[in-house]
Design an enzyme around this catalytic site. Structure first.
Site, mmCIF file in Angstrom:
data_model
loop_
_atom_site.group_PDB
_atom_site.id
_atom_site.type_symbol
_atom_site.label_atom_id
_atom_site.label_comp_id
_atom_site.label_asym_id
_atom_site.label_seq_id
_atom_site.Cartn_x
_atom_site.Cartn_y
_atom_site.Cartn_z
ATOM 1 N N GLU A 47 0.856 -1.181 0.000
ATOM 2 C CA GLU A 47 0.000 0.000 0.000
ATOM 3 C C GLU A 47 0.891 1.230 0.000
ATOM 4 O OE1 GLU A 47 -2.672 -0.486 3.329
ATOM 5 O OE2 GLU A 47 -2.963 -2.572 2.716
ATOM 6 N N ASP A 58 -4.825 8.880 11.284
ATOM 7 C CA ASP A 58 -3.468 8.401 11.528
ATOM 8 C C ASP A 58 -2.861 8.927 12.810
ATOM 9 O OD1 ASP A 58 -2.755 6.713 9.227
ATOM 10 O OD2 ASP A 58 -3.261 8.517 8.087
#
Ligand SMILES: Cc1ncc(COP(=O)(O)O)c(C=O)c1O
Lengths: 262, 396
Positions: A47, A58
């Site tokens: 990814e 995140d």
């Protein structure tokens, strides 16, 4: 025609290792070398993160790698430029992962077309709503042979998981626990009831577990509940270490796989 | 033209809920329940009682005689600065905390810029005996110290946001991350008309009491319920949304939204989103957003912590695009002059945010017979250090 993600899961549905890294980190031109090195070390799926200034889902590690990458000059056009010949060098399944805003500014249609041209297999945009995808974008993903990958969490209701499964055609990204990326508590992979609940639903798409997977133990544990696992923050920390990039990558991946190889 | 949110959470092309799956259940829970709960008689009863006896509503609508003479028109100040805690923000936190309780939540989080929303949240959490965590940019902790002290007095935990520009945008990011990490017991009280649907609509509804009162008070004072102008500053846009709400469908009322130009529109140090922004996605909403060509969010700047934000709420993006509201921008320097002007003409020290609205009075072209309502969103106590320093009143 099946893309490389679909082919991968057609061949193997256990112990898959998927690795996430932020494109442009640690250095702008590291993208292709990191991909090739990951493949050499036996990773199954990659990814490639497209950095965003405000990555809501995140934790600190990916926030910082994104900041560095943006400062280094990483952009979507730059990433496409770096990856334009990637299929001459590797056939590993590649997924682009990022937030919707930069993709929207590039133009969603143009983005999907370009990604498909260079041989990308899937896209993960966590803040693209399922409803928008179904209403506006699904046909565009399909004509471009791209799998759109959705996230599910322990809080996602069963009916919505079924809806997500219906609209997925690659794999389902199972977020291990309620958290942003990079948490290293064990509550995630210990969430057996959730994994069993999803496994019991007999979905048409395989699942891979991500968020908080950071070492051999958590990887192995995750693999016992799904087709594989995704490692992001822990790998980015390894990339940030001093020393040779290739060596850091190889040391890290071997440390994850060590039990399986032993 | 329709200015209400549609069933999918959009104002025209702006709005929606662009949130990662981790937030979906929470946002969905809220979406399915907010209108229902807000319509319940016991909710309304509790809310109205608190607004009256605790917040101090209705706030006065004050005819500012000397200010009116100066601008040769008729200026009324809607005194949101006289609310408990000193700004309009508490109208919203009282409402949302009652909602949070009805949803069974036990832990409250909030973001804050100027600290007024943080204080208003900490206040209602003390009142309701709920745990309170407030995220605040490191830069804002520094420049709005009195509000940090108040939050601590009230028992809240103030967590510094240390990423990006270390201001309101980053505090909001941290609050959203906290919510992702704590999806079950936690309620996020957003402080402005920003964020994913239903927040912009919900916060607008809680702030709409401002324009509801303006109408009644103006009718009583002047015999007409519609002014010619309503002027309000816009950070995320909650005080403006509240002051505009009941006039949205009355086109003869000109709505003036005032943004912070910082050091100047073209200086690279600005927060004037309607001028510098493009359509994009921030904090779960499709709206106008200051960003680079590549879609990275630009770090804004304003002397005013509450206006130092690179976006505006989706309602305001729609009001801008449809031309329903007039957008003005005011520099740091102009805002400071307006602070001194109001203080010396009317004996009211306004917040830096509010001063931007006041500074626009010279630009709107109001005529001698016109009635202008300025939403005096907050008082300036929190900004006194800045004022003493800038006006060289600190005796050194
Ligand atoms: C007194 C005051 N006015 C205005 C604002 C700006 O917020 P909004 O645009 O949501 O009214 C703030 C924000 O902190 C504030 O404290």
């Amino acid at each position: 025609m099946a893309n490389r993600i679909q082919n991968l899961f057609g061949q193997q549905q256990t112990g898959l290792l998927s690795v996430y890294f932020t494109a442009g980190y640690p250095s702008l031109e590291d993208t292709v070398p990191i991909i090739l090195e990951l493949e050499k070390n036996g990773v199954d799926l990659i990814e490639v993160g497209m950095p965003f200034s405000d990555p809501l889902a995140d934790g600190p590690t990916i926030q910082q790698s994104s900041e560095v990458a943006i400062r280094n000059g990483m952009t979507i056009p730059k990433l496409f430029e770096q990856l334009k010949d990637i299929r001459q060098h590797t056939q590993i399944p590649l997924v682009l992962m990022g937030y919707l805003n930069p993709v929207m500014q590039y133009g969603v249609e143009r983005f999907l077309k370009k990604a498909s041209e260079i041989g990308i297999d899937g896209i993960i945009l966590p803040d693209l709503p399922l409803s928008d995808y179904v209403r506006e974008y699904k046909p565009l993903f399909e004509v471009n042979g791209l799998s759109n990958i959705f996230l599910v969490t322990p809080q996602t209701p069963e009916q919505r998981i079924r809806e997500i499964d219906e609209h997925s055609n690659g794999f389902i990204y199972m977020v291990s626990s309620a958290s942003v990326t990079g948490s290293t508590g064990n509550k995630g992979v210990a969430n057996t009831a959730y994994f069993q609940r999803v496994a019991g639903m007999a979905l048409k798409n395989p699942g891979i577990i991500g968020f908080g997977i950071h070492d051999c133990e958590t990887f192995t544990q995750a693999c016992s509940h799904a087709s594989g696992a995704i490692i992001g923050s822990a790998f980015i920390k390894a990339l940030g270490k001093a020393g040779d990039l290739a060596e850091n990558i190889s040391t890290f991946i071997q440390s994850i796989r060590k039990k399986q190889n032993a | 033209m329709n200015y209400n949110v549609d069933d999918n959470g959009f104002y025209g092309r702006f709005g929606g809920a662009y949130v990662p799956e981790m937030l979906y259940p929470n946002v969905e829970e809220l979406r399915q329940n907010y209108l229902k709960i807000m319509a319940e008689p016991d909710f309304q009863e509790e809310l109205q009682a608190l607004l009256r006896d605790y917040v101090g509503r209705p706030t006065p609508l004050y005819f500012a005689k000397r200010l009116s003479e100066k601008y040769n028109t008729n200026i009324y100040l809607k005194r949101e600065d006289l609310n408990h805690t000193g700004a309009h923000k508490i109208n919203n936190t009282v409402g949302q905390v009652l909602l949070a309780k009805r949803l069974g939540k036990t832990r409250i989080i909030a973001e804050t810029g100027a600290g007024q929303h943080g204080v208003a949240t900490a206040t209602v959490c003390a009142l309701m005996n709920l745990e309170c965590i407030v995220y605040m940019g490191e830069v804002d902790i520094e420049r709005q110290a009195p509000n940090v002290a108040r939050m601590k007095m009230l028992g809240a935990t103030v967590v510094p946001a240390i990423s990006g520009s270390r201001t309101l945008k980053d505090a909001t990011n941290e609050a959203i991350r906290d919510w992702i990490n704590n999806p079950e017991d936690t309620y996020y009280i957003i402080g402005s008309v920003v964020g994913p649907h239903p927040y912009p609509d919900m916060v607008t509804r809680f702030q709409a009491v401002i324009s509801e009162e303006i109408k009644a008070q103006l009718l009583e004072k002047t015999g007409r319920e519609n002014p010619d102008y309503v002027v309000a500053c816009v950070g995320g846009g909650s005080n403006a949304a509240g002051a505009f709400y009941h006039f949205l469908n009355t086109p003869e009322v000109k709505l003036v939204a005032v943004e912070a130009a910082g050091l100047g529109i073209d200086s690279g140090e600005s927060a004037a989103t309607s001028v510098l922004g493009r359509e994009g996605i921030i904090h779960g909403s499709r709206t106008l957003l200051m960003q680079t060509e590549d879609g990275q969010v630009t770090e804004p700047y304003s002397i005013s912590a509450g206006l130092d934000y690179p976006g505006v709420g989706p309602l305001h993006a729609h009001l801008h695009q449809s031309g329903r509201a007039i957008f003005e921008s005011i520099t740091d320097e102009e805002a400071l002059q307006a602070v001194l002007e109001l203080t010396r003409l009317e004996g009211i020290i306004p917040a830096l945010e509010t001063a931007h609205a006041l500074a626009a009075l010279g630009n709107i072209g109001a005529k001698p017979d016109d009635v202008v309502v300025v939403n005096l969103s907050g008082r300036g106590d929190k900004d006194l250090t800045t004022y003493l320093d800038r006006f060289q009143l600190d005796g050194k």
